[in-house]
Design a protein around this motif. Structure first.
Motif, PDB file in Angstrom:
ATOM      1  N   ILE A  56       1.884  -4.118  -3.275  1.00 39.31           N
ATOM      2  CA  ILE A  56       2.194  -5.515  -2.937  1.00 39.31           C
ATOM      3  C   ILE A  56       2.875  -5.606  -1.571  1.00 39.31           C
ATOM      4  O   ILE A  56       2.424  -6.324  -0.668  1.00 39.31           O
ATOM      5  CB  ILE A  56       3.074  -6.157  -4.019  1.00 39.31           C
ATOM      6  CG1 ILE A  56       2.315  -6.242  -5.342  1.00 39.31           C
ATOM      7  CG2 ILE A  56       3.532  -7.557  -3.578  1.00 39.31           C
ATOM      8  CD1 ILE A  56       3.150  -6.787  -6.496  1.00 39.31           C
ATOM      9  N   GLY A  57       3.979  -4.869  -1.417  1.00 41.01           N
ATOM     10  CA  GLY A  57       4.735  -4.924  -0.165  1.00 41.01           C
ATOM     11  C   GLY A  57       3.914  -4.470   1.024  1.00 41.01           C
ATOM     12  O   GLY A  57       3.951  -5.090   2.100  1.00 41.01           O
ATOM     13  N   GLY A  58       3.140  -3.381   0.862  1.00 45.42           N
ATOM     14  CA  GLY A  58       2.330  -2.868   1.962  1.00 45.42           C
ATOM     15  C   GLY A  58       1.279  -3.868   2.405  1.00 45.42           C
ATOM     16  O   GLY A  58       1.082  -4.100   3.603  1.00 45.42           O
ATOM     17  N   THR A  59       0.609  -4.493   1.431  1.00 42.26           N
ATOM     18  CA  THR A  59      -0.417  -5.493   1.757  1.00 42.26           C
ATOM     19  C   THR A  59       0.197  -6.704   2.447  1.00 42.26           C
ATOM     20  O   THR A  59      -0.333  -7.198   3.450  1.00 42.26           O
ATOM     21  CB  THR A  59      -1.153  -5.939   0.481  1.00 42.26           C
ATOM     22  OG1 THR A  59      -1.713  -4.797  -0.176  1.00 42.26           O
ATOM     23  CG2 THR A  59      -2.261  -6.923   0.811  1.00 42.26           C
ATOM     24  N   ILE A  60       1.335  -7.174   1.920  1.00 41.25           N
ATOM     25  CA  ILE A  60       1.997  -8.350   2.507  1.00 41.25           C
ATOM     26  C   ILE A  60       2.433  -8.086   3.941  1.00 41.25           C
ATOM     27  O   ILE A  60       2.211  -8.908   4.839  1.00 41.25           O
ATOM     28  CB  ILE A  60       3.204  -8.779   1.651  1.00 41.25           C
ATOM     29  CG1 ILE A  60       2.728  -9.372   0.330  1.00 41.25           C
ATOM     30  CG2 ILE A  60       4.082  -9.787   2.403  1.00 41.25           C
ATOM     31  CD1 ILE A  60       3.848  -9.676  -0.656  1.00 41.25           C
ATOM     32  N   VAL A  61       3.041  -6.921   4.185  1.00 40.71           N
ATOM     33  CA  VAL A  61       3.544  -6.614   5.534  1.00 40.71           C
ATOM     34  C   VAL A  61       2.378  -6.461   6.517  1.00 40.71           C
ATOM     35  O   VAL A  61       2.457  -6.931   7.662  1.00 40.71           O
ATOM     36  CB  VAL A  61       4.428  -5.348   5.514  1.00 40.71           C
ATOM     37  CG1 VAL A  61       4.806  -4.930   6.931  1.00 40.71           C
ATOM     38  CG2 VAL A  61       5.695  -5.606   4.703  1.00 40.71           C
ATOM     39  N   THR A 213       0.662   6.011  -7.909  1.00 37.36           N
ATOM     40  CA  THR A 213       0.849   4.848  -7.040  1.00 37.36           C
ATOM     41  C   THR A 213       1.545   3.761  -7.853  1.00 37.36           C
ATOM     42  O   THR A 213       1.569   3.820  -9.079  1.00 37.36           O
ATOM     43  CB  THR A 213      -0.488   4.294  -6.515  1.00 37.36           C
ATOM     44  OG1 THR A 213      -1.271   3.824  -7.612  1.00 37.36           O
ATOM     45  CG2 THR A 213      -1.269   5.355  -5.753  1.00 37.36           C
ATOM     46  N   SER A 214       2.097   2.764  -7.165  1.00 31.62           N
ATOM     47  CA  SER A 214       2.743   1.661  -7.884  1.00 31.62           C
ATOM     48  C   SER A 214       2.796   0.429  -7.003  1.00 31.62           C
ATOM     49  O   SER A 214       2.575   0.512  -5.784  1.00 31.62           O
ATOM     50  CB  SER A 214       4.160   2.053  -8.326  1.00 31.62           C
ATOM     51  OG  SER A 214       5.055   2.029  -7.229  1.00 31.62           O
ATOM     52  N   LEU A 287      -4.451   1.251   2.725  1.00 30.46           N
ATOM     53  CA  LEU A 287      -4.590   1.104   1.279  1.00 30.46           C
ATOM     54  C   LEU A 287      -5.459   2.204   0.666  1.00 30.46           C
ATOM     55  O   LEU A 287      -5.119   2.748  -0.390  1.00 30.46           O
ATOM     56  CB  LEU A 287      -5.161  -0.280   0.953  1.00 30.46           C
ATOM     57  CG  LEU A 287      -4.295  -1.463   1.433  1.00 30.46           C
ATOM     58  CD1 LEU A 287      -4.983  -2.788   1.136  1.00 30.46           C
ATOM     59  CD2 LEU A 287      -2.911  -1.421   0.805  1.00 30.46           C
ATOM     60  N   VAL A 288      -6.580   2.537   1.319  1.00 29.66           N
ATOM     61  CA  VAL A 288      -7.417   3.635   0.796  1.00 29.66           C
ATOM     62  C   VAL A 288      -6.688   4.962   0.958  1.00 29.66           C
ATOM     63  O   VAL A 288      -6.773   5.851   0.094  1.00 29.66           O
ATOM     64  CB  VAL A 288      -8.790   3.662   1.505  1.00 29.66           C
ATOM     65  CG1 VAL A 288      -9.629   4.839   1.000  1.00 29.66           C
ATOM     66  CG2 VAL A 288      -9.544   2.367   1.283  1.00 29.66           C
ATOM     67  N   GLY A 289      -5.954   5.114   2.071  1.00 31.57           N
ATOM     68  CA  GLY A 289      -5.149   6.322   2.264  1.00 31.57           C
ATOM     69  C   GLY A 289      -4.091   6.464   1.180  1.00 31.57           C
ATOM     70  O   GLY A 289      -3.830   7.557   0.674  1.00 31.57           O
ATOM     71  N   TYR A 290      -3.472   5.342   0.787  1.00 31.87           N
ATOM     72  CA  TYR A 290      -2.469   5.374  -0.289  1.00 31.87           C
ATOM     73  C   TYR A 290      -3.124   5.717  -1.620  1.00 31.87           C
ATOM     74  O   TYR A 290      -2.579   6.479  -2.428  1.00 31.87           O
ATOM     75  CB  TYR A 290      -1.757   4.021  -0.360  1.00 31.87           C
ATOM     76  CG  TYR A 290      -0.673   3.942  -1.412  1.00 31.87           C
ATOM     77  CD1 TYR A 290       0.244   4.976  -1.589  1.00 31.87           C
ATOM     78  CD2 TYR A 290      -0.569   2.824  -2.242  1.00 31.87           C
ATOM     79  CE1 TYR A 290       1.243   4.902  -2.551  1.00 31.87           C
ATOM     80  CE2 TYR A 290       0.429   2.737  -3.203  1.00 31.87           C
ATOM     81  CZ  TYR A 290       1.332   3.776  -3.361  1.00 31.87           C
ATOM     82  OH  TYR A 290       2.322   3.702  -4.310  1.00 31.87           O
ATOM     83  N   ALA A 291      -4.318   5.167  -1.849  1.00 32.86           N
ATOM     84  CA  ALA A 291      -5.042   5.485  -3.086  1.00 32.86           C
ATOM     85  C   ALA A 291      -5.386   6.972  -3.149  1.00 32.86           C
ATOM     86  O   ALA A 291      -5.404   7.573  -4.230  1.00 32.86           O
ATOM     87  CB  ALA A 291      -6.313   4.646  -3.176  1.00 32.86           C
TER      88      ALA A 291
END
Length: 470
Positions: A56-61, A213-214, A287-291
């Motif tokens: 959530i935070g990563g996408t928002i920022v 992940t979370s 996001l894909v890197g985090y996944a």
């Protein structure tokens, strides 16, 4: 070559009405310039940044910084001509724009912010370049000796190699002569980002893949302490800000556009196109890197694929990074070189050391225009940035600090202040108050990111052993 009033004719079609060379840029070319200017080494830390902030935070920022950058870049488009955005006098550079619209004190502040960022970027590129060279060396070591081999390799030798290459390239006297290097660097940036995304997708799709992940990112009490979580969050915000920072060149990009249709209209369309493409690319990398890596995402996600198989593809990606950063160093270093050399020429106009040009013929290369002051100054500058990189070889902390230093003044403060002056927005009107609130909000974000990055550097220094292999 300086063009005097008598040396051109508007009618001959080669010059604009102000005597400068006629511009031929279009919406397509300026959009391409924006994409290549924005997508740089900052993309490598996005997976780590998202890991600190969570889904959530990563996408928002990511979205927030893209919207702020888009908004302020649109404001700057209207400031290209002053006092009228359509028929006013052109401002060909960022500093010239600030000088003409805001005045002397603001102009000096702009110069300090801009050149601090330029110097900081050359230091950051030296660090990142050496990390990628070490990754190539490790990858080949593990492939040859086995996955359990002791492949500890020092970064410092590779920083020195990077510095030597930059000394040689910095001896090219004029910025326009480096256009081939800039184009090559842009192609490389797309190459390594695409490889990183492809490897991440493959890692997510592979059988048995499972990472943690979370929605809130790294877990307090499991991955980090609550204090570390706070500092990492601040630092991650700075890293994302750095990834979007392209204000150093935005005015120069607009200065390439044809005068008809009006430059500000074309530039607004280009800003929307370029930043939309970049944000999509960044979302994939982050996001894909985090996944792919989860809460254990590395600071440079291209070095996180185990150094193993497919080792050759990881090597190609890291080689692309090195080539890109070799070129990017020159793009950001040349304005610093020119600033000092222009000052030297004005300060010592009679000195042969400063002003005398020598022409040296080099086989298979051509004639090299040599100046002793240029050779000495540029060599010392590259040595200085290389030594600083060796003292502070902390990729994420340095990237976060660079983002914090440059984002607020260059991407937010000056564009807003110039637009308010240019458009004669009434003081305390709803538009004036809204823009001031945005400016203050971004200042707070910048200070938070800077503090987080400085804390990260201090923490790294506590365990840092100079000139040890890693």
């Amino acid at each position: 070559m300086t063009i005097t009033q008598s040396s051109f004719s508007i009618e001959d079609g080669k010059y604009d009405d102000d005597g400068r060379m006629k511009r031929t840029g279009t919406w397509f070319t300026s959009s391409a310039h924006i994409v290549t200017a924005v997508i740089g080494s900052g993309v490598l830390s996005l997976a780590w940044a998202v890991a600190q902030l969570g889904w959530i935070g990563g996408t928002i920022v990511l979205i927030l910084f893209s919207l702020v950058t888009l908004f302020t870049s649109i404001l700057m488009a209207d400031c290209y001509r002053y006092p009228d955005p359509i028929h006013g006098t052109r401002n060909p550079t960022y500093m010239k724009m600030v000088q003409n619209i805001l005045g002397g004190i603001q102009y000096k502040f702009c110069g300090l912010a801009q050149y601090t960022n330029l110097v900081g970027c050359t230091i950051g590129y030296t660090i990142t370049g050496s990390i990628s060279m070490v990754a190539i060396k490790k990858s080949n070591c593990f492939h040859k000796e086995g996955h359990l081999a002791d492949c500890k390799i020092s970064n410092y030798k590779f920083m020195a190699i990077f510095g030597i290459v930059e000394i040689l390239l910095s001896l090219i006297p004029d910025f326009h002569e480096l256009s081939w290097l800039s184009i090559l660097a842009a192609v490389m940036s797309f190459g390594y980002a695409s490889i990183g995304i492809g490897l991440s997708i493959a890692k997510v799709a592979e059988k048995g893949h499972h990472v943690t992940t979370s929605v809130t990112g790294i877990a307090v009490g499991v991955d980090v302490t609550s204090t570390e979580k706070m500092w990492n969050t601040f630092q991650a915000i700075g890293n994302i800000a750095f990834a979007y920072a392209f204000s150093n060149v935005i005015v120069e990009i607009q200065d390439t556009l044809k005068s008809s249709p009006p430059e500000n209209q074309v530039m607004k369309k280009s800003n929307l196109t370029g930043i939309t493409i970049t944000t999509f690319f960044y979302a994939l990398c982050g996001l894909v890197g985090y996944a792919a890596f989860g809460n254990k995402a590395p600071g440079n996600f291209l070095t996180g694929f185990g150094f193993y198989e497919p080792f050759w593809l990881v090597d190609i990606g890291n080689l692309f990074i090195v080539i890109h950063l070799v070129g990017a160093y020159q793009v950001f270093g040349q304005p610093v070189f020119s600033l000092v050399e222009s000052w030297g020429n004005k300060r010592w106009p009679q000195s042969k050391l400063v002003t005398q040009e020598y022409y040296v013929k080099i086989p298979l290369v051509g004639t090299w225009r040599m100046n002793m002051f240029r050779v000495i100054w540029r060599t010392l500058y590259v040595i200085f940035t290389t030594v600083i990189a060796m003292i502070f070889p902390f990729f994420n902390s340095v990237v976060g600090l660079l983002g914090a230093i440059s984002f607020f003044p260059l991407t937010v403060y000056f564009p807003i202040e110039m637009y308010l002056t240019q458009a004669k927005v009434p003081k305390y009107s709803s538009i004036w108050i809204g823009m001031k609130l945005l400016s203050w909000f971004c200042l707070i974000v910048t200070l938070v990111a800077a503090v987080g990055s400085i804390e990260g550097i201090v923490t790294d220094l506590k365990t840092y052993k100079p000139f040890h292999s890693s």
